[in-house]
Design a protein around this motif. Structure first.
Motif, PDB file in Angstrom:
ATOM      1  N   LEU A   1      29.446  39.650  -7.373  1.00 30.77           N
ATOM      2  CA  LEU A   1      28.981  38.902  -8.530  1.00 30.77           C
ATOM      3  C   LEU A   1      28.376  39.820  -9.593  1.00 30.77           C
ATOM      4  CD1 LEU A   1      27.265  35.903  -6.690  1.00 30.77           C
ATOM      5  CD2 LEU A   1      29.574  35.996  -7.668  1.00 30.77           C
ATOM      6  N   GLY A   2      28.485  41.124  -9.373  1.00 23.21           N
ATOM      7  CA  GLY A   2      27.965  42.076 -10.345  1.00 23.21           C
ATOM      8  C   GLY A   2      26.496  42.392 -10.176  1.00 23.21           C
ATOM      9  N   VAL A   3      25.901  42.045  -9.019  1.00 22.66           N
ATOM     10  CA  VAL A   3      24.483  42.297  -8.771  1.00 22.66           C
ATOM     11  C   VAL A   3      24.354  43.536  -7.886  1.00 22.66           C
ATOM     12  CG1 VAL A   3      22.322  41.383  -7.839  1.00 22.66           C
ATOM     13  CG2 VAL A   3      23.965  39.841  -8.936  1.00 22.66           C
TER      14      VAL A   3
ATOM     15  N   GLY B   1      18.212  43.611 -14.799  1.00 21.46           N
ATOM     16  CA  GLY B   1      18.420  42.167 -14.855  1.00 21.46           C
ATOM     17  C   GLY B   1      17.150  41.380 -15.109  1.00 21.46           C
ATOM     18  N   GLY B   2      15.997  42.017 -14.888  1.00 28.34           N
ATOM     19  CA  GLY B   2      14.731  41.343 -15.126  1.00 28.34           C
ATOM     20  C   GLY B   2      14.416  40.259 -14.112  1.00 28.34           C
ATOM     21  N   PHE B   3      14.762  40.500 -12.834  1.00 26.54           N
ATOM     22  CA  PHE B   3      14.429  39.513 -11.804  1.00 26.54           C
ATOM     23  C   PHE B   3      14.025  40.233 -10.527  1.00 26.54           C
ATOM     24  CE2 PHE B   3      18.997  40.222 -11.372  1.00 26.54           C
ATOM     25  CZ  PHE B   3      19.152  40.390 -10.008  1.00 26.54           C
ATOM     26  N   GLY B   4      13.436  39.460  -9.599  1.00 25.05           N
ATOM     27  CA  GLY B   4      12.975  40.026  -8.337  1.00 25.05           C
ATOM     28  C   GLY B   4      11.669  40.769  -8.496  1.00 25.05           C
TER      29      GLY B   4
ATOM     30  N   GLY C   1      34.978  49.533  -6.415  1.00 23.59           N
ATOM     31  CA  GLY C   1      33.590  49.339  -6.033  1.00 23.59           C
ATOM     32  C   GLY C   1      32.820  50.651  -6.031  1.00 23.59           C
ATOM     33  N   VAL C   2      31.555  50.590  -6.445  1.00 23.77           N
ATOM     34  CA  VAL C   2      30.706  51.773  -6.536  1.00 23.77           C
ATOM     35  C   VAL C   2      29.509  51.603  -5.612  1.00 23.77           C
ATOM     36  CG1 VAL C   2      29.188  53.096  -8.069  1.00 23.77           C
ATOM     37  CG2 VAL C   2      31.412  52.311  -8.890  1.00 23.77           C
ATOM     38  N   ILE C   3      29.138  52.661  -4.922  1.00 19.30           N
ATOM     39  CA  ILE C   3      27.980  52.641  -4.022  1.00 19.30           C
ATOM     40  C   ILE C   3      27.084  53.847  -4.323  1.00 19.30           C
ATOM     41  CG2 ILE C   3      29.193  51.441  -2.154  1.00 19.30           C
ATOM     42  CD1 ILE C   3      29.490  54.220  -0.802  1.00 19.30           C
ATOM     43  N   PRO C   4      25.803  53.779  -3.946  1.00 21.73           N
ATOM     44  CA  PRO C   4      24.931  54.949  -4.117  1.00 21.73           C
ATOM     45  C   PRO C   4      25.487  56.161  -3.377  1.00 21.73           C
ATOM     46  CG  PRO C   4      23.625  52.987  -3.670  1.00 21.73           C
ATOM     47  CD  PRO C   4      25.062  52.585  -3.461  1.00 21.73           C
ATOM     48  N   GLY C   5      25.404  57.297  -4.025  1.00 23.47           N
ATOM     49  CA  GLY C   5      25.904  58.536  -3.444  1.00 23.47           C
ATOM     50  C   GLY C   5      27.263  58.943  -3.971  1.00 23.47           C
ATOM     51  N   LEU C   6      28.025  57.993  -4.530  1.00 21.16           N
ATOM     52  CA  LEU C   6      29.340  58.311  -5.069  1.00 21.16           C
ATOM     53  C   LEU C   6      29.198  59.222  -6.296  1.00 21.16           C
ATOM     54  CD1 LEU C   6      32.418  57.740  -4.924  1.00 21.16           C
ATOM     55  CD2 LEU C   6      32.022  55.889  -6.565  1.00 21.16           C
ATOM     56  N   ILE C   7      30.009  60.274  -6.354  1.00 22.77           N
ATOM     57  CA  ILE C   7      29.963  61.213  -7.472  1.00 22.77           C
ATOM     58  C   ILE C   7      31.211  61.005  -8.329  1.00 22.77           C
ATOM     59  CG2 ILE C   7      29.780  63.625  -8.172  1.00 22.77           C
ATOM     60  CD1 ILE C   7      28.598  64.243  -5.428  1.00 22.77           C
TER      61      ILE C   7
END
Length: 335
Positions: free
Chosen positions: A24-26, A134-137, A238-244
């Motif tokens: 959902l783009g979050v 996003g300004g939430f949480g 898809g993108v994840i942390p650590g991807l360069i």
């Protein structure tokens, strides 16, 4: 309650992350240094993903409005509770009215205030993490400000117990080779062979500097352009942390905790999960050296991290058991 007395921009409530909504783009958000959070929570007997305060601008000062046990993990800097200096990576019990000051770290870039029971803010999409874009949480979807009051689940545990930070235990292949340089293991990614042979050699041999255009979304690196064998257009993935990723200018970007959920730049490598905490603690202006590894090495490195955390849990449990036996023995003598 914990009242914020002094803070800077971007200090926020974070937990282990928000998962299951990337379609959902979050983005996942969560702490940059997950190992620091997990260590603090293990020491306090919290749930592994209990929320904390991520501090990345200093000094940071809070007042405890009731007795509460806490641990400060992550980087290492001067910590004071009232007039008393305290140690990082150790359980400390604050009393009502005590003021904790976290000063600029001498080692690392971020510090984490973990409290007994975790920071109690509403869950949004299954997480207490602050999604700053996003300004939430988190706490009203924003960075913390002076005067904010945060509820903690409360309570105290046996204090006076601490652990060695992971930088002293999980050295492995990732020792700093020179001052201000951190070595990170990475696995070649899907588009690795789209780059020229010279670019691939340079990627592993260069010292890459973390530029000022770096934040929780990603670290932009400076150290020379990486060229493709020929221009390509890729479908979004898809993108994840650590991807360069390597944008058209040729200098890499390492995706971090607030990484976009999708992207289209060529992927040259991915920093292994077990080393992401090291990257999170690398300061702007410092250097990273990338060391090629394979999946087997990456999985073993993660097992080493899990073993370190299990040792903390087991040793902490033994420490508390010894205190119970001691107190039981004293009570028996008195009776």
């Amino acid at each position: 309650m914990i009242t914020v007395l002094e803070t800077g921009v971007l200090n926020s409530v974070q937990d282990a992350g928000r998962f299951g909504y990337r379609h959902l783009g979050v983005s996942s958000s969560g702490v940059m240094d997950l190992l620091a959070l997990r260590c603090g929570n293990a020491l306090l007997e919290n749930a592994p993903d209990a929320a904390c305060i991520e501090v990345q601008t200093f000094p940071f000062k809070v007042c405890f409005d009731k007795p509460l046990s806490f641990v400060v993990t992550g980087g290492e800097g001067t910590l004071t509770l009232g007039e008393r200096k305290i140690l990082p990576w150790s359980i400390v019990s604050a009393q009502e009215g005590d003021i904790l000051t976290i000063d600029h770290p001498t080692i690392g870039a971020r510090m984490y205030l973990c409290v007994c029971g975790g920071i109690d803010v509403p869950e949004v999409l299954g997480s207490r993490s602050t999604q700053l874009r996003g300004g939430f949480g988190g706490y009203h979807g924003r960075s913390l400000q002076q005067g904010d009051q945060l509820a903690g689940a409360g309570g105290c545990v046996a204090d006076g117990f601490g652990v060695l930070p992971p930088s002293l235990v999980l050295n492995g292949a990732c020792k700093a080779e020179k001052e201000k340089t951190v070595t990170l293991r990475a696995i070649p990614a899907t588009d690795y062979f789209l780059f020229t042979e010279e670019a691939r050699r340079h990627f592993w041999s260069a010292s890459w500097q973390i530029t000022a255009q770096s934040n929780r979304l990603g670290y932009r690196l400076k150290g020379g352009a990486l060229h493709l064998q020929h221009p390509v257009e890729l479908r979004s993935y898809g993108v994840i942390p650590g991807l360069i990723q390597v944008p058209p200018a040729g200098e890499p970007i390492v995706q971090m905790a607030d990484a976009n959920t999708a992207g289209g730049y060529p992927r040259i490598a991915t920093v292994i999960e077990a080393d992401l905490w090291r990257l999170a603690q690398a300061r702007i202006g410092s250097y990273i050296q990338l060391q090629q590894c394979d999946q087997t090495e990456g999985l073993q490195a993660m097992r080493d991290v899990d073993s370190y955390l299990n040792d903390i849990c087991n040793t902490s449990a033994l420490y508390r058991k010894s205190l119970i036996r001691r107190d039981t023995g004293k009570a028996g003598k008195k009776s």
